[in-house]
Design an enzyme around this catalytic site. Structure first.
Site, PDB file in Angstrom:
ATOM      1  CG  LEU A 162      -1.491   1.006   1.552  1.00 55.69           C
ATOM      2  CD1 LEU A 162      -2.477   1.662   0.394  1.00 55.69           C
ATOM      3  CD2 LEU A 162      -2.301   1.114   3.357  1.00 55.69           C
ATOM      4  N   GLY A 166       0.355  11.427   1.589  1.00 56.23           N
ATOM      5  CA  GLY A 166       0.542  12.473   2.583  1.00 56.23           C
ATOM      6  C   GLY A 166       0.256  11.580   3.658  1.00 56.23           C
ATOM      7  N   GLY A 168       0.507  11.624   7.352  1.00 59.79           N
ATOM      8  CA  GLY A 168       0.847  12.855   8.324  1.00 59.79           C
ATOM      9  C   GLY A 168       1.879  11.748   9.230  1.00 59.79           C
ATOM     10  CG  LEU A 189       6.263  17.300   0.951  1.00 59.32           C
ATOM     11  CD1 LEU A 189       5.465  18.462   0.765  1.00 59.32           C
ATOM     12  CD2 LEU A 189       7.271  16.864   0.506  1.00 59.32           C
ATOM     13  CB  SER A 190       5.300  17.383   7.728  1.00 55.83           C
ATOM     14  OG  SER A 190       5.841  17.526   8.788  1.00 55.83           O
ATOM     15  CE  LYS A 191      13.767  18.306   6.610  1.00 57.87           C
ATOM     16  NZ  LYS A 191      13.652  20.074   5.611  1.00 57.87           N
ATOM     17  CD  GLN A 193       2.197  15.114   9.081  1.00 62.15           C
ATOM     18  OE1 GLN A 193       2.911  15.001   7.853  1.00 62.15           O
ATOM     19  NE2 GLN A 193       0.880  15.825   9.568  1.00 62.15           N
ATOM     20  CB  CYS A 357     -13.155  23.833   8.757  1.00 65.15           C
ATOM     21  SG  CYS A 357     -11.583  24.629   8.270  1.00 65.15           S
TER      22      CYS A 357
END
Ligand SMILES: C[S@@+](CC[C@H](N)C(=O)[O-])C[C@H]1O[C@@H](n2cnc3c(N)ncnc32)[C@H](O)[C@@H]1O
Length: 393
Positions: A162, A166, A168, A189-191, A193, A357
């Protein structure tokens, strides 16, 4: 200026108290549930033509104080914007997206503080719409139910490879490995995370099955090595201009006969123009820079154009309103701890964003769609069962 505005404000009969810079108080309607604290006379001009963006900006900049339950604050802000605002909206956003601007935008939001996110997300730190099978679940149950729902829709089997685009903090990747026996590559793309996600994989002893990488979707392997591809709450960062490329990358990653699930927020408008009396502009300015919400039709079209066949679509709009309400209430219940983890301005932004939101989903300004697609086998066949019955067993 306030004297001129006062009749219009009072005519709205909103449960609002104004507290002025000199300490004077003015009730606009009976039993005020929200107090607007005007710290600065200059804010009065903004009140005469309000939008959710300008009111939010005044709050973030400290010119306007807001007291009362956040959900009520948003409802009142919208009522003011509707009654007194000029209703102007900006044109649809069509920004250029390249790897470096996207990486910067992602870092701004997701590298904020793992501890801060952990305060109000569920234990698995799933940062996307949960799934309420009956409507009576709490957040923890509903997030696990969402992960199960996604894996079932993907017909995930032991041994399947799989790809989680993204990923997370890796909640879905770990769930798919633990509960379904899948091998998983998750990319973010988050270091921040990545660091916590990898730690959690290690803590659960899943290193042999789950790999998390810092990788842009544009750099994904294109040799069809994955049996299934899932993307949850990520395509909102792609931008209209790059949607065809994004779909191409999903197509290239999955094997013939494989399934692709795209779960994300969609716009109410076909052209994706900003929604909700300035709410979209506020989110773009302070919360998700360069974020863009396409309409469902646009996404279905772009998936189809690259050769993916859309086989199932489910709307979870009110599920996201409920999820955001949980997040907002959890943050509101831990404001002191949050204030030690992020700046005062950031906390103001996130308080408005979560409650706002929730309101936007409840009003139908935005929606949440799970789109299941498949890459047909040579000859046009596929491996899906004849009905959806297996999803609900
Ligand atoms: C709202 S979070 C969702 C995380 C996770 N799927 C979940 O449901 O909890 C969006 C994720 O998309 C990732 N992302 C955004 N743009 C990306 C890009 N260009 N390439 C790879 N990942 C990206 C972010 O780093 C983040 O992990």
């Amino acid at each position: 200026m306030l004297a001129q505005l006062q009749p219009a404000l009072s005519g709205l009969k909103l449960p609002v108290r104004l507290r002025l810079w000199d300490g004077k108080e003015l009730d606009l309607g009976p039993e005020p549930s929200v107090t607007l604290v005007l710290h600065d006379p200059s804010i009065v001009a903004q009140l005469s033509n309000p939008s959710l963006d300008s009111l939010g900006q005044a709050y973030v900049e400290g010119k306007l104080g807001l007291e009362g339950p956040m959900s009520e604050v948003i409802r009142i802000g919208d009522a003011l914007s509707l009654a007194l605002g000029d209703g102007s909206t900006s044109a649809p956003t069509r920004e250029g997206h390249d790897k470096s601007t996207d990486a910067e935008a992602i870092s701004y939001h997701y590298d904020l503080s793992n501890e801060f996110y952990a305060l109000w997300l569920d234990r698995e730190m799933v940062y996307s719409c949960a799934y309420y099978e009956t409507g009576s679940e709490d957040l923890e149950q509903a997030q696990l139910a969402k992960l199960r729902h996604l894996c079932r829709k993907l017909r995930l089997q032991a041994g399947d490879y799989l790809l989680d685009v993204g990923c997370g903090w890796g909640g879905l990747a770990r769930f798919a490995a633990r509960e379904c026996g899948a091998r998983v590559l998750g990319i973010t793309l988050s270091k921040e995370q990545l660091a916590l996600g990898r730690q959690r994989v290690k803590d659960e002893g899943l290193e042999g099955q789950v790999e998390l990488q810092l990788l842009d979707y544009r750099d994904l392997p294109q040799d069809g090595r994955f049996d299934k591809v899932v993307s949850v709450g990520m395509f909102e960062h792609v931008g209209h201009v790059n949607l065809p490329l994004y779909c191409q990358r999903l197509f290239g990653a999955v094997r013939p006969g494989g399934l692709v699930m795209n779960h994300g927020i969609t716009s109410r408008y076909l052209d994706g123009r900003p929604v909700g009396r300035g709410a979209g502009a506020f989110i773009d300015r302070y919360v998700f820079p360069h974020g863009e919400l396409p309409h469902l039709a646009r996404m279905v079209g772009d998936l189809s154009e690259v050769g993916l066949e859309v086989v199932d679509v489910e709307s979870l709009r009110l599920h996201y309103a409920r999820t955001l309400n949980f997040w907002s209430q959890r943050l509101e219940g831990r404001l002191d701890e949050a204030a030690r983890l992020v700046s005062e301005q950031t906390l103001r932004i996130w308080r408005l964003y979560l409650a706002g939101c929730a309101y936007a989903f409840s009003q139908g300004w935005i929606n949440l769609h799970q789109i299941l697609a498949l890459k047909p086998l040579p000859g046009g066949g596929h491996e899906l069962p004849w009905s959806r019955a297996d999803l609900y067993r």
